[in-house]
Design an enzyme around this catalytic site. Sequence first.
Site, short mmCIF file in Angstrom:
data_model
loop_
_atom_site.label_atom_id
_atom_site.label_comp_id
_atom_site.label_asym_id
_atom_site.label_seq_id
_atom_site.Cartn_x
_atom_site.Cartn_y
_atom_site.Cartn_z
N ASP A 3 27.32 -9.85 45.07
CA ASP A 3 26.64 -8.84 44.27
C ASP A 3 25.20 -9.26 43.98
OD1 ASP A 3 29.01 -7.38 44.14
OD2 ASP A 3 29.64 -8.38 42.30
N ASP A 26 35.32 -11.48 40.94
CA ASP A 26 34.06 -11.62 40.19
C ASP A 26 34.21 -12.76 39.20
OD1 ASP A 26 32.76 -9.48 41.45
OD2 ASP A 26 33.70 -8.04 40.10
#
Length: 216
Positions: A178, A144
Site C-alpha cells: 500500500d 495489513d
Amino acid sequence: MKLRHAALIIILILVVDQFSKVYVKTNFYYGESYNVLSWFNITFIENEGMAWGTKIPGEYGKLFLTLFRILAVGGIGYWLWDSVEKGKSKFLITAIALIFAGALGNIIDSVLYGVMFEESTRYHLATYFSEEHYGDWFHGRVVDMFEFPIWEGKLPSWIPVWGGDDFRFFNAIFNVADFAISVGVGILIFFNKRAFAPVKLPPNVKFSNKLDEDTI
C-alpha cells in the site's frame, strides 16, 4: 532509466512486502498490536483487498476483485515497459514501478494466502500449508500491519459538525505494498511536470523542416 533498474525496485518492494506479511501472519494473533513508538504500532489485521476494508458484495465479489486487479497489473506492466522503451523520465518509470510492485504484492495475498495459511484468530497463530487452510485460490485476504495513531482525542467544540467528537489521526492500517502504491501516486501528482516531461533526444539526433530537394 533501464528496465533492469525498474525490475530491481519491484523485486525489492515485493521481498520486503511479503517478508513482513508472512512474519506478521505467523507470529501475531489476529488483532494483536505491538507498540513500537508512541505514534507507531504493528497491528495485525486482514481485509478483502480494497481500500479501508471495503468488500464487493455477492458470492463472486472477491473473485471479481482479484481478477480485475490481475488485469490492471498487466496494464500497468505494459505501461512500465512502454515508458522504458520510449525513454520516459526517471520520475515516471520509478512511480510506475512502485505502483506495479504494490499492486502485485497485494495480488499475491489475494491469490495464494487462502490456500497457504490457516485462519488467524485471537487465540491461534496461523501456520504454513495446513490442510485446514482458510480459503480457496483467488480468495485470500490481504495482510495489513502498519498503524500510525499520530494523534487521538476530542476535536475542539468550535469545529462545525465534528466538534466534540472523538478523532484519531491517522486511522488507516496498511502494508508495504500500500505504501509503495501511495508513494508512486504521490510522485505522479507532486512531480507531475518532471514525470511527464517530453522525451529528450540524444544530441546527435536532429530533425529538419526542409524537404530533400530530390523529392521535389
